[in-house]
Scaffold this active site. Structure first.
Site, short mmCIF file in Angstrom:
data_model
loop_
_atom_site.label_atom_id
_atom_site.label_comp_id
_atom_site.label_asym_id
_atom_site.label_seq_id
_atom_site.Cartn_x
_atom_site.Cartn_y
_atom_site.Cartn_z
N SER A 212 -79.86 71.32 -0.85
CA SER A 212 -80.05 70.42 0.28
C SER A 212 -79.65 71.07 1.60
O SER A 212 -80.22 72.07 2.00
CB SER A 212 -79.29 69.12 0.02
OG SER A 212 -79.55 68.22 1.04
N HIS A 213 -78.60 70.53 2.24
CA HIS A 213 -78.22 71.00 3.57
C HIS A 213 -77.00 71.91 3.53
O HIS A 213 -76.38 72.16 4.56
CB HIS A 213 -77.92 69.79 4.44
CG HIS A 213 -76.89 68.89 3.82
ND1 HIS A 213 -77.20 67.90 2.93
CD2 HIS A 213 -75.54 68.88 3.93
CE1 HIS A 213 -76.09 67.31 2.52
NE2 HIS A 213 -75.07 67.88 3.12
N LYS A 496 -83.94 58.63 -2.06
CA LYS A 496 -84.21 58.85 -0.64
C LYS A 496 -85.38 59.81 -0.47
O LYS A 496 -85.59 60.68 -1.32
CB LYS A 496 -82.96 59.37 0.06
CG LYS A 496 -82.44 60.64 -0.54
CD LYS A 496 -81.02 60.91 -0.06
CE LYS A 496 -80.42 61.97 -0.99
NZ LYS A 496 -79.03 62.19 -0.87
#
Ligand SMILES: *[C@@H]1O[C@H](CO)[C@@H](O)[C@H](O)[C@H]1NC(C)=O
Ligand SMILES: *[C@@H]1O[C@H](CO)[C@@H](O)[C@H](O)[C@H]1NC(C)=O
Ligand SMILES: CC(=O)N[C@H]1CO[C@H](CO)[C@@H](O)[C@@H]1O
Length: 671
Positions: A212-213, A496
């Site tokens: 992800s981030h 999400k």
């Protein structure tokens, strides 16, 4: 064996002598020298580390990572070795996540192979009788993501699973194809594509290789179950146990022969390349479920995928948005996938400065909106130009409030977000909005006033997604769910999805903000005027030692009688109290909370009131992954924003001075 020069800085003549002595000592089974050089370790720990080194070298087939461990061992760097080898990377509901380094504690070929064997053995045992076990595999653009996906696919193919592979089957990773210098990025996917594909094929599970981030040195292995949601207990524990009993590579099945197994899988039809078809289906589903037939976007805006994988699918959707193409401006330095994330300090749209390049671009072209995905495009952020020309990034809760209000407006008018009327013409009373327990209470107020239902869930999309599934099974319509950490769920997947969010956000801007008369701040003010002001004061305390969290919470609990809860925190009166660690809720009849209790993580939520009847709701919890004690506070006022801010800040102060004592406890405050 040749150790790298720089690693041998201290390897001078005298250490060669010492080295010989060590060998002598080892022969005599005396770890005396080692213990004095590594006083933090007992001799049995040293022996355990030696054992782990041997285990590692027996498993690892990568020359360069073997050498790294061998060198550390020669240099007797037991400190480094203990960090890399002693504590196996743990598998939880989020799967695996760590830096890519050799050793059992990290992400590398060995640990990915072990995790995949465990996961697949678990699936083979637990897939319902009569169904063909199958798995979806996708990967992002990080270093080694493609390699880890290939290893997973190899384990699946040799085990007889059907593999729906979202990556490339002819341009293999640089690790397999020595002619390739870099990864091939054309067939990466954004994370929601994995649950989407699971639903499409009814697959038994899915793996998405992404961190992800996180920073560039990290990677992760995210696991979805056959319901298309991230795994929840008991599967996490089950898979973790299965990994532990499948640590040795299945050599009889040639698991390491990735290229050969890939080819064999393709030929036998067990491994199917589905990237093109699934992208088409995804774009089609967005059109049906989330884009109004007459939608248009008439204002200029900037889009950034933050060096990640979101752009191709976003651009594809923009080519046909309500029947016509819409234009967006790129942030040139961030538009292509780049595993080094060179233009940002952290590739996370929530971090300060992450949208600077995008905002600069917007100023240059005269756009008033910037939208952003995080690198694996499961999350979404946005910034806009205020009337005084300054720029402001919206918070996760503010975006949530805008989405909730927009979806409500549509559902209330009997409409549907997309062009397919079958998806969402239910009455409001059959509609549920979901939010995680640390997100804003605004939706609750909205629900109460407008007559729809809301339900809160534990923090994390695994809970929101599973709750959405339950409600849908009961016949409810669940058009929207979110958590404040910029995760938004619409109808395509029970998770999400940053691309879905971008698509809905553009239509919301078109309806409310395109002509420039109203800005997002002003719209938010209107929303607050109807439902009350909710202002957050979120922050965290950095701990030097994770175990401090439990100590601090234990001290808090020892300040009142068991089975009760405190009357006051400083000058704030406690109205409601919920402790999900020990399982207490002052609001329920039997004092048992509705949300699940988890004794392994610390979490207290309370509603407090000041002398002027201003209310704040807070949640304090230990972070599952980092040495942080997180505090989420939301002040509420029906009168004014200033009142909501005052009570939220005051609540922070009261918790700090009465509970956390940062100085005494050695905590660093980050608000
Ligand atoms: C995996 O590769 C090995 C080595 O080429 C081969 O013998 C084996 O048949 C392959 N397994 C499958 C299931 O294709
Ligand atoms: C071996 O491991 C190193 C990292 O330790 C990695 O960069 C390299 O790609 C790996 N090589 C192969 C062939 O897997
Ligand atoms: C649904 C909503 O808007 N907010 C809920 C989110 O979670 C909190 C915590 O339980 C609820 O109180 C809110 O009503």
């Amino acid at each position: 064996m040749a150790c790298h020069k720089t690693q041998f800085k201290s390897f001078d003549f005298s250490s060669i002598f010492v080295y010989l002595c060590i060998h002598l000592a080892q022969v005599l089974h005396i770890h005396l020298y080692l213990m004095s050089a590594n006083p933090q370790f007992t001799s049995s720990t040293l022996a355990e580390i030696d054992q782990k080194v041997a285990e590692w070298l027996a498993l690892d087939r990568n020359e360069s990572s073997r050498q790294e461990i061998e060198c550390l061992h020669k240099l007797k760097d037991y400190n480094a070795l203990s960090k890399k080898l002693l504590h196996r990377i743990s598998f939880g509901t989020a799967g695996l996540r760590s830096s890519m380094e050799p050793g059992f504690a990290h992400m590398n070929d060995v640990t990915i192979l072990q995790a995949s064997q465990g996961l697949i053995a678990y699936l083979l045992k637990n897939v319902a009788h009569g169904t063909e076990p199958s798995i979806v595999i996708g990967y992002d653009h990080r270093h080694h993501s493609q390699r880890f996906a290939e290893l997973t696919a190899s384990v699946a193919v040799v085990s007889g699973l059907k593999v729906y592979y979202l990556g490339s089957v002819d341009r293999l990773s640089p690790e397999l194809d020595s002619l390739r210098k870099t990864c091939d990025y054309t067939l990466t996917v954004h994370t929601p594509m994995v649950p989407f594909t699971i639903k499409h094929f009814g697959a038994s599970a899915g793996v998405m290789v992404t961190a992800s981030h996180n920073p560039a040195k990290d990677n992760g292995y995210k696991v979805y179950y056959g319901n298309g949601c991230q795994i929840i207990p008991p599967h996490d524990v089950g898979i973790a146990a299965s990994i532990d009993s499948n640590l040795s590579p299945w050599l009889d099945k040639n698991v390491w022969d990735v290229t050969e197994n890939f080819t064999a899988g393709l030929e036998s039809g067990r491994l199917i390349a589905v990237h093109a078809d699934m992208t088409k289906s995804y774009v089609e589903a967005i059109k049906n479920e989330l884009i109004a037939p007459d939608a248009s976007v008439s204002f200029p805006f900037v889009y950034t995928p933050m060096h990640g994988v979101g752009r191709p699918v976003f651009a594809e959707i923009c080519r046909n948005f309500g029947g016509k193409a819409i234009q967006f401006a790129d942030v040139e330095e961030q538009q292509e996938p780049d595993p080094e994330f060179p233009s940002v300090r952290f590739p996370n749209p929530e971090e300060k400065g992450a949208l600077d390049h995008a905002i600069a671009k917007a100023k240059k072209i005269g756009a008033r909106f910037v939208i952003a995905n995080d690198p694996d495009a499961d999350r979404f952020s946005a910034a806009f130009q205020c009337k005084d020309s300054t720029w402001r990034q919206l918070t996760g809760n503010e975006i949530g409030a805008l989405f909730a209000s927009f979806v409500l407006e549509i559902v209330r008018n009997g409409g549907s977000l997309g062009s397919n009327p079958a998806l969402g013409t239910q009455a409001l009373k059959e509609t549920y909005f979901l939010n995680s327990t640390v997100s804003s209470q605004l939706m609750k107020a909205m629900a109460a006033k407008e007559g729809f239902n809301y339900q809160d869930t534990l923090t994390g999309f695994k809970w929101i997604g599973n709750k959405a599934l339950d409600l849908k099974k009961q016949g409810f319509f669940v058009p929207f769910g979110y958590e404040e950490a910029i995760g938004y769920m619409f109808t395509l997947v029970d998770d999400k999805d940053g691309i879905s969010a971008a698509i809905v956000f553009l239509q919301l801007c078109q309806r409310w903000f395109a002509d420039g008369a109203v800005t997002p701040d002003e719209k938010l003010q209107q929303i607050y005027e109807s439902y009350g002001w909710f202002k957050e004061c979120n922050g965290y305390y950095k701990l030097d030692d994770v175990s401090k969290t439990e100590k601090i919470f234990t001290t808090i609990r020892s300040s009142f009688e068991p089975g009760l809860y405190p009357q006051k925190i400083g000058d704030l009166k406690v109205l409601e109290w919920r402790d999900l660690t020990i399982g207490f809720d002052s609001k329920t009849l039997n004092n048992k909370p509705i949300l699940p209790t988890d004794s392994s993580s610390q979490m207290i939520t309370a509603l407090v009131e000041d002398s002027e009847s201003r209310i704040a709701r807070f949640t304090c919890r230990g972070s599952g992954t980092e040495p942080k004690l997180k505090v989420y506070i939301e002040g509420k006022s029906d009168k004014s924003e200033a009142d909501a801010v005052t009570i939220a800040r005051h609540c922070w102060k009261m918790l700090e001075t009465n509970w956390f004592h940062p100085e005494k406890n050695g905590l660093e405050v980050v608000v």
